[in-house]
Design an enzyme around this catalytic site. Sequence first.
Site, PDB file in Angstrom:
ATOM      1  N   SER A 143       0.864  -1.181   0.000  1.00 43.74           N
ATOM      2  CA  SER A 143       0.000   0.000   0.000  1.00 43.74           C
ATOM      3  C   SER A 143       0.897   1.225   0.000  1.00 43.74           C
ATOM      4  CB  SER A 143      -0.873   0.014   1.261  1.00 43.74           C
ATOM      5  OG  SER A 143      -1.466   1.287   1.470  1.00 43.74           O
TER       6      SER A 143
ATOM      7  N   TYR B 190      -1.341  -0.411  10.632  1.00 47.59           N
ATOM      8  CA  TYR B 190      -1.491  -0.803   9.229  1.00 47.59           C
ATOM      9  C   TYR B 190      -0.252  -0.389   8.431  1.00 47.59           C
ATOM     10  CZ  TYR B 190      -3.425  -1.074   4.495  1.00 47.59           C
ATOM     11  OH  TYR B 190      -3.636  -1.367   3.168  1.00 47.59           O
TER      12      TYR B 190
END
Length: 261
Positions: free
Chosen positions: A152, A165
């Site tokens: 990501s 995350y």
Amino acid sequence: MIDTQQTQQASSPLLGRRVLVTGASSGIGWATARVLASHGAQVALLARRAERLTELAQEIDSAGGHALALPADVTEFGQVQTAVDRATAEFGGVDVLVNSAGIMLPGLIAEADPADWDRMVSVNLMGSMYAARAVLPGMQERGQGHIINVSSNSGRVHQPSFAAYAATKHALGAFTTILRKEVYPSRLRVTLLEPGATESELSQHADQEVLGDLLAGMGDGNGMRLMTTDDVANAILWSLTAPPHVNVGEILYTPVDQRDW
């Protein structure tokens, strides 16, 4: 009349390639399996939701492809190894691994549930590491293979409430770099894909108010057109179809309106 998909498959460098996709029951994994199958790849589908995998496998098979549903939990190495063994027995090997399983559970550090941190580390990081470990011996023995880790842009930029995350995505980036350095003598290829804002089921796991604040900070205040999962799947397709002597090491892939990277 010639079937256009069959024509596309016949001319594709992916024809007959044996691909294992984790997180294939939804989102980027689902889209990737469909796109690669449409270009002639045989696809093994790994995720926990057996009914979703069966649905996707039937769709691919009915379109003239070849898919294998492999219900498994990526956080359990034994289950991942068993799935890889089944894919190897069915297809004769695994040429490509696409690690796309992931979850996103935001929360301020002082208020977050540590169990959510454990889940993200287990799925986002350890799941990819387990799958890579399971496929590597076969790839190295054959002297060919390609591992794509879907990360990501949170592995590059940092927003409040997404500390854990982002930490998993940074760690996945480090793992991917070291993996590439370890396996290049076997002529294996390794790619890190870092998608930006993408419309997928991943966002449904997150608090929608927190997610809205995140998206607002990414754009210019006038709204942002998110990428689709097919957009990301096509980036994976592109990296797989590079010439055999070329390694696409890293792809940062974002909406044109996204400015936070």
